[in-house]
Design a protein around this motif. Sequence first.
Motif, mmCIF file in Angstrom:
data_model
loop_
_atom_site.group_PDB
_atom_site.id
_atom_site.type_symbol
_atom_site.label_atom_id
_atom_site.label_comp_id
_atom_site.label_asym_id
_atom_site.label_seq_id
_atom_site.Cartn_x
_atom_site.Cartn_y
_atom_site.Cartn_z
ATOM 1 N N VAL C 53 0.861 -1.181 0.000
ATOM 2 C CA VAL C 53 0.000 0.000 0.000
ATOM 3 C C VAL C 53 0.891 1.222 0.000
ATOM 4 O O VAL C 53 1.782 1.333 0.826
ATOM 5 C CB VAL C 53 -0.914 0.017 1.244
ATOM 6 N N LYS C 54 0.643 2.140 -0.942
ATOM 7 C CA LYS C 54 1.474 3.336 -0.996
ATOM 8 C C LYS C 54 0.618 4.574 -0.782
ATOM 9 O O LYS C 54 0.144 5.177 -1.723
ATOM 10 C CB LYS C 54 2.178 3.405 -2.345
ATOM 11 N N ASN C 55 0.400 4.942 0.447
ATOM 12 C CA ASN C 55 -0.371 6.110 0.907
ATOM 13 C C ASN C 55 -1.454 6.556 -0.076
ATOM 14 O O ASN C 55 -1.529 7.689 -0.494
ATOM 15 C CB ASN C 55 0.561 7.293 1.248
ATOM 16 N N ASN C 56 -2.310 5.625 -0.438
ATOM 17 C CA ASN C 56 -3.296 5.860 -1.464
ATOM 18 C C ASN C 56 -4.409 4.854 -1.199
ATOM 19 O O ASN C 56 -4.302 3.702 -1.522
ATOM 20 C CB ASN C 56 -2.617 5.634 -2.814
ATOM 21 N N LEU C 57 -5.477 5.310 -0.574
ATOM 22 C CA LEU C 57 -6.463 4.367 -0.062
ATOM 23 C C LEU C 57 -7.722 4.311 -0.904
ATOM 24 O O LEU C 57 -8.753 3.844 -0.456
ATOM 25 C CB LEU C 57 -6.843 4.757 1.374
ATOM 26 N N ARG C 58 -7.654 4.786 -2.163
ATOM 27 C CA ARG C 58 -8.934 4.837 -2.870
ATOM 28 C C ARG C 58 -9.369 3.485 -3.394
ATOM 29 O O ARG C 58 -10.523 3.335 -3.746
ATOM 30 C CB ARG C 58 -8.883 5.849 -4.009
ATOM 31 N N MET C 59 -8.470 2.465 -3.377
ATOM 32 C CA MET C 59 -8.917 1.152 -3.814
ATOM 33 C C MET C 59 -9.752 0.430 -2.756
ATOM 34 O O MET C 59 -10.234 -0.662 -2.978
ATOM 35 C CB MET C 59 -7.730 0.273 -4.203
ATOM 36 N N LEU C 60 -9.918 1.037 -1.561
ATOM 37 C CA LEU C 60 -10.774 0.405 -0.554
ATOM 38 C C LEU C 60 -12.249 0.580 -0.876
ATOM 39 O O LEU C 60 -13.105 -0.058 -0.281
ATOM 40 C CB LEU C 60 -10.494 1.002 0.827
ATOM 41 N N ASN C 61 -12.568 1.472 -1.804
ATOM 42 C CA ASN C 61 -13.947 1.748 -2.155
ATOM 43 C C ASN C 61 -14.541 0.574 -2.939
ATOM 44 O O ASN C 61 -14.009 0.205 -3.975
ATOM 45 C CB ASN C 61 -13.948 3.014 -3.019
ATOM 46 N N PRO C 62 -15.630 -0.066 -2.434
ATOM 47 C CA PRO C 62 -16.154 -1.250 -3.139
ATOM 48 C C PRO C 62 -16.718 -0.955 -4.515
ATOM 49 O O PRO C 62 -16.758 -1.857 -5.356
ATOM 50 C CB PRO C 62 -17.236 -1.775 -2.200
ATOM 51 N N ILE C 63 -17.133 0.292 -4.767
ATOM 52 C CA ILE C 63 -17.677 0.603 -6.096
ATOM 53 C C ILE C 63 -16.594 0.432 -7.157
ATOM 54 O O ILE C 63 -16.839 -0.069 -8.259
ATOM 55 C CB ILE C 63 -18.234 2.044 -6.102
ATOM 56 N N PHE C 68 -14.321 -2.698 -11.618
ATOM 57 C CA PHE C 68 -13.232 -3.554 -12.080
ATOM 58 C C PHE C 68 -13.760 -4.893 -12.584
ATOM 59 O O PHE C 68 -13.351 -5.377 -13.644
ATOM 60 C CB PHE C 68 -12.245 -3.762 -10.924
ATOM 61 N N LEU C 69 -14.714 -5.487 -11.829
ATOM 62 C CA LEU C 69 -15.280 -6.772 -12.267
ATOM 63 C C LEU C 69 -16.012 -6.620 -13.592
ATOM 64 O O LEU C 69 -15.853 -7.445 -14.496
ATOM 65 C CB LEU C 69 -16.252 -7.299 -11.201
ATOM 66 N N VAL C 70 -16.808 -5.534 -13.734
ATOM 67 C CA VAL C 70 -17.528 -5.304 -14.986
ATOM 68 C C VAL C 70 -16.552 -5.153 -16.135
ATOM 69 O O VAL C 70 -16.730 -5.717 -17.222
ATOM 70 C CB VAL C 70 -18.426 -4.055 -14.849
ATOM 71 N N TYR C 71 -15.447 -4.424 -15.861
ATOM 72 C CA TYR C 71 -14.426 -4.205 -16.889
ATOM 73 C C TYR C 71 -13.790 -5.517 -17.318
ATOM 74 O O TYR C 71 -13.611 -5.786 -18.506
ATOM 75 C CB TYR C 71 -13.373 -3.248 -16.344
ATOM 76 N N VAL C 72 -13.458 -6.398 -16.336
ATOM 77 C CA VAL C 72 -12.782 -7.645 -16.691
ATOM 78 C C VAL C 72 -13.713 -8.557 -17.466
ATOM 79 O O VAL C 72 -13.325 -9.155 -18.469
ATOM 80 C CB VAL C 72 -12.269 -8.347 -15.407
ATOM 81 N N ILE C 73 -14.988 -8.642 -17.029
ATOM 82 C CA ILE C 73 -15.892 -9.576 -17.698
ATOM 83 C C ILE C 73 -16.354 -9.019 -19.043
ATOM 84 O O ILE C 73 -16.484 -9.757 -20.017
ATOM 85 C CB ILE C 73 -17.088 -9.883 -16.781
ATOM 86 N N GLY C 74 -16.563 -7.702 -19.138
ATOM 87 C CA GLY C 74 -17.097 -7.130 -20.362
ATOM 88 C C GLY C 74 -16.057 -6.825 -21.419
ATOM 89 O O GLY C 74 -15.656 -7.715 -22.172
ATOM 90 N N PRO C 75 -15.581 -5.569 -21.527
ATOM 91 C CA PRO C 75 -14.707 -5.191 -22.644
ATOM 92 C C PRO C 75 -13.381 -5.926 -22.669
ATOM 93 O O PRO C 75 -12.866 -6.235 -23.743
ATOM 94 C CB PRO C 75 -14.497 -3.690 -22.435
ATOM 95 N N TRP C 167 -11.805 3.390 -18.898
ATOM 96 C CA TRP C 167 -12.233 2.488 -17.833
ATOM 97 C C TRP C 167 -11.247 2.525 -16.676
ATOM 98 O O TRP C 167 -11.644 2.595 -15.512
ATOM 99 C CB TRP C 167 -12.309 1.059 -18.358
ATOM 100 N N ILE C 168 -9.941 2.503 -17.000
ATOM 101 C CA ILE C 168 -8.950 2.413 -15.927
ATOM 102 C C ILE C 168 -8.912 3.705 -15.131
ATOM 103 O O ILE C 168 -8.707 3.695 -13.914
ATOM 104 C CB ILE C 168 -7.592 2.035 -16.536
ATOM 105 N N ARG C 169 -9.180 4.848 -15.814
ATOM 106 C CA ARG C 169 -9.232 6.095 -15.062
ATOM 107 C C ARG C 169 -10.388 6.061 -14.070
ATOM 108 O O ARG C 169 -10.297 6.556 -12.955
ATOM 109 C CB ARG C 169 -9.396 7.258 -16.029
ATOM 110 N N ARG C 170 -11.512 5.419 -14.475
ATOM 111 C CA ARG C 170 -12.637 5.319 -13.569
ATOM 112 C C ARG C 170 -12.307 4.390 -12.390
ATOM 113 O O ARG C 170 -12.777 4.600 -11.282
ATOM 114 C CB ARG C 170 -13.845 4.780 -14.317
ATOM 115 N N ILE C 171 -11.482 3.348 -12.642
ATOM 116 C CA ILE C 171 -11.176 2.405 -11.559
ATOM 117 C C ILE C 171 -10.111 2.955 -10.627
ATOM 118 O O ILE C 171 -10.278 2.987 -9.419
ATOM 119 C CB ILE C 171 -10.725 1.058 -12.153
ATOM 120 N N ALA C 172 -8.984 3.412 -11.182
ATOM 121 C CA ALA C 172 -7.800 3.619 -10.350
ATOM 122 C C ALA C 172 -7.507 5.074 -10.041
ATOM 123 O O ALA C 172 -6.555 5.338 -9.317
ATOM 124 C CB ALA C 172 -6.585 2.994 -11.034
ATOM 125 N N GLU C 173 -8.260 6.031 -10.576
ATOM 126 C CA GLU C 173 -7.909 7.425 -10.271
ATOM 127 C C GLU C 173 -9.110 8.203 -9.774
ATOM 128 O O GLU C 173 -10.224 7.817 -9.950
ATOM 129 C CB GLU C 173 -7.348 8.099 -11.525
#
Lengths: 89, 119, 173
Positions: C53-63, C68-75, C167-173
């Motif tokens: 973890v590098k002082n960045n906690l936004r991946m704790l958000n379940p949305i 991410f799951l929709v992205y992996v299964i879909g496009p 998609w990745i901007r929506r997931i990781a930023e």
Amino acid sequence: MIEFYNTLLVVLSLLLICILMAIIRIILGPTAPDRVVGLDTLNTIVVVGMVIFGAAYNLVIIVDVAIVYALLSFVSTLFIAKYLEGGRF
Amino acid sequence: MFDEIIYILLGIGVFFNILAGVGLLRFPDVYTRLHAGTKCTTFGSIFICGSVILVALKMWYQGGAEESVLALHTAIALIAILITNPTGAHAIARAAYRSGVKPAAAVVDDLKNKGRRKK
Amino acid sequence: MISFIITTVICFITYLLLTTGSGTDVWIWSYEEILIGIILSLITGFIARNVFVKNNLRMLNPIRWLIFLVYVIGPFFVGMAKANIDVAYRVITGKIKPGIVRISPNLKTDLGITMLANSITLTPGTLSVDIDEDENDLYVHWINIKEEALKKKPVDYKYVCNGFPKWIRRIAE
């Protein structure tokens, strides 16, 4: 010994052909990165073969070995790549 | 019906894995071989592991106890393959470029200018 | 401290997943496995607290995980299927026109760049080779270059990875 035993063993023997092709590439490969590519492909196919073997004989322990093999082969690939780059460890 | 799905998934997976082997032997240089050796094995692994999961779930449904563990561990092995395979390919590609292997018959090569522009 | 706790919890969950069916004391786990799991994940969390973890906690958000799951299964999966049919065509016919191009996807975080590089490697005709760490640009080996993509430099990323950076901007930023 399960219902799909024979099918899974046929699949396993077909995967052996892939492993043979990867070994031919490792032997022939003109440069060192070619051989590493062959080794990487071979590792992935071996992991899949272990999973199928575990399913055919209904042994969960072989699938565990496959997980550990996948992670260790990843680490070894990274180290060989680092060595080829000429970096210090 | 369920059995036919398993056979079809196994067939697709083996086809792509053999394609990876043929691609390894046929392509001319390291980078194109990486294309074959990474994409096709990952895709084939997804299908083969998926069919193994279906086999385990069917045995679980018929009354086995240990087979749910088999399905779960196969899924974890699949996730391990999915994460490690493209990362390893990226590492090999970078190492190949830095150790001096140039792409064969390249139309354009932007990476050649990388170090020069920085200085 | 918070990174230590997150790493420990994730290690413990992984350990529990790997030892299902070991007993019947606590649902499907035995006391011994849980005890060993807690000790091992505390040690691992202490060692790896600054790596994972590098002082960045936004991946704790379940949305974000849901997207991410929709992205992996879909496009992503559709792109991967296309990529493999494409590689099958190239293996059988042997028609290739390779080259290395530079794209600038304008992603900022390390996680986003990692996910984009892995997505590029698994999708049609492309393989990420190197990365420019100052500007977060990627160098991509492309197996079949389109002529119209080469007119502008750096090459527009829409030719290489259609829509993935969004998609990745929506997931990781």
